[in-house]
Scaffold this active site. Structure first.
Site, PDB file in Angstrom:
ATOM      1  N   CYS A 180       0.715  -1.190   0.019  1.00 15.31           N
ATOM      2  CA  CYS A 180      -0.030  -0.209  -0.123  1.00 15.31           C
ATOM      3  C   CYS A 180       0.964   1.212   0.021  1.00 15.31           C
ATOM      4  O   CYS A 180       1.816   1.457   0.969  1.00 15.31           O
ATOM      5  CB  CYS A 180      -0.878  -0.035   1.047  1.00 15.31           C
ATOM      6  SG  CYS A 180      -1.835   1.547   1.455  1.00 15.31           S
TER       7      CYS A 180
ATOM      8  N   ASP B 249      -0.151  16.121  -2.469  1.00 17.30           N
ATOM      9  CA  ASP B 249      -0.600  15.147  -3.799  1.00 17.30           C
ATOM     10  C   ASP B 249       0.651  15.273  -4.861  1.00 17.30           C
ATOM     11  O   ASP B 249       1.084  16.487  -5.078  1.00 17.30           O
ATOM     12  CB  ASP B 249      -1.746  15.615  -4.320  1.00 17.30           C
ATOM     13  CG  ASP B 249      -2.320  14.288  -5.179  1.00 17.30           C
ATOM     14  OD1 ASP B 249      -3.201  13.609  -4.633  1.00 17.30           O
ATOM     15  OD2 ASP B 249      -1.773  14.016  -6.306  1.00 17.30           O
TER      16      ASP B 249
ATOM     17  N   ASN C  38     -12.966   9.946  -2.560  1.00 16.82           N
ATOM     18  CA  ASN C  38     -13.445   9.203  -3.716  1.00 16.82           C
ATOM     19  C   ASN C  38     -13.638   7.735  -3.124  1.00 16.82           C
ATOM     20  O   ASN C  38     -12.661   7.293  -2.509  1.00 16.82           O
ATOM     21  CB  ASN C  38     -12.306   9.032  -4.750  1.00 16.82           C
ATOM     22  CG  ASN C  38     -12.092  10.447  -5.577  1.00 16.82           C
ATOM     23  OD1 ASN C  38     -13.250  11.327  -5.573  1.00 16.82           O
ATOM     24  ND2 ASN C  38     -11.037  11.040  -5.760  1.00 16.82           N
TER      25      ASN C  38
ATOM     26  N   GLY D  30     -13.619   7.033  -9.295  1.00 17.63           N
ATOM     27  CA  GLY D  30     -11.922   7.164  -9.705  1.00 17.63           C
ATOM     28  C   GLY D  30     -10.973   7.149  -8.501  1.00 17.63           C
ATOM     29  O   GLY D  30      -9.937   7.613  -8.441  1.00 17.63           O
TER      30      GLY D  30
ATOM     31  N   THR E 250      -8.089   5.495  -6.786  1.00 17.06           N
ATOM     32  CA  THR E 250      -7.089   4.607  -7.327  1.00 17.06           C
ATOM     33  C   THR E 250      -5.931   4.284  -6.265  1.00 17.06           C
ATOM     34  O   THR E 250      -5.421   2.981  -6.431  1.00 17.06           O
ATOM     35  CB  THR E 250      -5.996   5.620  -8.144  1.00 17.06           C
ATOM     36  OG1 THR E 250      -5.670   6.824  -7.326  1.00 17.06           O
ATOM     37  CG2 THR E 250      -6.768   5.879  -9.575  1.00 17.06           C
TER      38      THR E 250
ATOM     39  N   HIS F  40      -8.346   8.271   1.970  1.00 14.46           N
ATOM     40  CA  HIS F  40      -7.605   9.480   1.911  1.00 14.46           C
ATOM     41  C   HIS F  40      -8.567  10.551   1.627  1.00 14.46           C
ATOM     42  O   HIS F  40      -9.791  10.544   0.902  1.00 14.46           O
ATOM     43  CB  HIS F  40      -6.478   9.505   1.223  1.00 14.46           C
ATOM     44  CG  HIS F  40      -6.746   9.218  -0.243  1.00 14.46           C
ATOM     45  ND1 HIS F  40      -6.893   7.767  -0.658  1.00 14.46           N
ATOM     46  CD2 HIS F  40      -6.986   9.740  -1.187  1.00 14.46           C
ATOM     47  CE1 HIS F  40      -7.232   7.753  -1.831  1.00 14.46           C
ATOM     48  NE2 HIS F  40      -7.261   8.965  -2.534  1.00 14.46           N
TER      49      HIS F  40
ATOM     50  N   HIS G 100      -8.704  14.349   0.057  1.00 15.53           N
ATOM     51  CA  HIS G 100      -8.262  15.298  -0.734  1.00 15.53           C
ATOM     52  C   HIS G 100      -8.585  16.701  -0.250  1.00 15.53           C
ATOM     53  O   HIS G 100      -9.742  16.977   0.066  1.00 15.53           O
ATOM     54  CB  HIS G 100      -8.657  15.283  -2.217  1.00 15.53           C
ATOM     55  CG  HIS G 100      -8.348  13.915  -2.952  1.00 15.53           C
ATOM     56  ND1 HIS G 100      -7.281  13.983  -3.700  1.00 15.53           N
ATOM     57  CD2 HIS G 100      -8.835  12.782  -2.913  1.00 15.53           C
ATOM     58  CE1 HIS G 100      -7.221  12.978  -4.205  1.00 15.53           C
ATOM     59  NE2 HIS G 100      -8.135  12.325  -3.831  1.00 15.53           N
TER      60      HIS G 100
HETATM   61  P1  5GP Z   1      -7.720   8.892  -5.362  1.00 18.84           P
HETATM   62  O1  5GP Z   1      -7.915   8.856  -6.974  1.00 18.84           O
HETATM   63  O2  5GP Z   1      -7.372   7.275  -4.998  1.00 18.84           O
HETATM   64  O3  5GP Z   1      -8.844   9.516  -4.748  1.00 18.84           O
HETATM   65  O4  5GP Z   1      -6.377   9.883  -5.029  1.00 18.84           O
HETATM   66  C1  5GP Z   1      -5.042   9.097  -5.093  1.00 18.84           C
HETATM   67  C2  5GP Z   1      -4.282  10.290  -5.152  1.00 18.84           C
HETATM   68  O5  5GP Z   1      -2.953   9.876  -4.641  1.00 18.84           O
HETATM   69  C3  5GP Z   1      -4.128  10.831  -6.539  1.00 18.84           C
HETATM   70  O6  5GP Z   1      -4.525  12.209  -6.658  1.00 18.84           O
HETATM   71  C4  5GP Z   1      -2.615  10.860  -6.918  1.00 18.84           C
HETATM   72  O7  5GP Z   1      -2.081  11.880  -7.588  1.00 18.84           O
HETATM   73  C5  5GP Z   1      -2.007  10.854  -5.342  1.00 18.84           C
HETATM   74  N1  5GP Z   1      -0.747   9.910  -5.430  1.00 18.84           N
HETATM   75  C6  5GP Z   1      -0.830   8.605  -5.958  1.00 18.84           C
HETATM   76  N2  5GP Z   1       0.696   8.194  -5.525  1.00 18.84           N
HETATM   77  C7  5GP Z   1       1.229   9.057  -4.967  1.00 18.84           C
HETATM   78  C8  5GP Z   1       2.474   9.063  -4.346  1.00 18.84           C
HETATM   79  O8  5GP Z   1       3.344   8.257  -4.404  1.00 18.84           O
HETATM   80  N3  5GP Z   1       2.734  10.227  -3.462  1.00 18.84           N
HETATM   81  C9  5GP Z   1       1.762  10.994  -3.387  1.00 18.84           C
HETATM   82  N4  5GP Z   1       2.320  12.170  -2.731  1.00 18.84           N
HETATM   83  N5  5GP Z   1       0.712  11.221  -4.125  1.00 18.84           N
HETATM   84  C10 5GP Z   1       0.324  10.119  -4.649  1.00 18.84           C
HETATM   85 ZN    ZN Z   2      -2.569   1.199   3.451  1.00 22.53          ZN
END
Ligand code: 5GP
Ligand code: ZN
Length: 112
Positions: free
Chosen positions: A4, A30, A86, A92, A94, A99, A101
């Site tokens: 993770c 981010d 999300n 969306g 990922t 978390h 935002h």
């Molecule tokens: P989700 O789409 O799951 O809501 O948001 C995941 C967020 O994590 C995305 O905005 C993406 O840019 C960010 N993210 C993914 N991998 C990393 C990482 O290794 N470091 C940081 N700081 N952000 C990440």
């Molecule tokens: Zn985790």
């Protein structure tokens, strides 16, 4: 949780631009910001979605929201900000470690 990304960031195994940390959560930038200010607030406990929260996680998430609100000035959010969570593939999501935002800045686009 193994593999993770956010657990690895919390453990310091992957670098991040960290802004705040306490026993419950961390806030870092981010990696791919979509607005002038784009932080992620991440609980230290691993759970993928709101539906996986324990009673303890629920309490802690309330404290995390309150803490973000109390830090508006330090986080440069005093002119207003959005919090986005999300939930699942169609939204969306990922990274399947819950978390929040934190988005701010005048050029922020409004999707709802
Ligand atoms: P989700 O789409 O799951 O809501 O948001 C995941 C967020 O994590 C995305 O905005 C993406 O840019 C960010 N993210 C993914 N991998 C990393 C990482 O290794 N470091 C940081 N700081 N952000 C990440
Ligand atoms: Zn985790």
């Amino acid at each position: 949780m193994e593999n993770c990304i956010f657990c690895k960031i919390i453990k310091g195994e992957i670098p991040s631009k960290k802004i705040y940390e306490d026993n419950l959560f961390i806030i870092f930038h981010d990696i791919n910001p979509i607005s002038k200010i784009h932080y992620l607030a991440v609980p230290k406990t691993h759970y993928a979605t709101l539906g996986e929260m324990t009673t303890e996680d629920e309490k802690n998430l309330g404290k995390i929201f309150a803490k973000i609100s109390s830090m508006q000035k330090e986080l440069k959010l005093e002119n207003g900000y959005r919090l986005v969570i999300n939930q699942g593939n169609d939204a969306g999501q990922t990274i399947f470690h819950l978390h929040i935002h934190i988005l701010a800045g005048q050029e922020m686009e409004f999707c709802v």
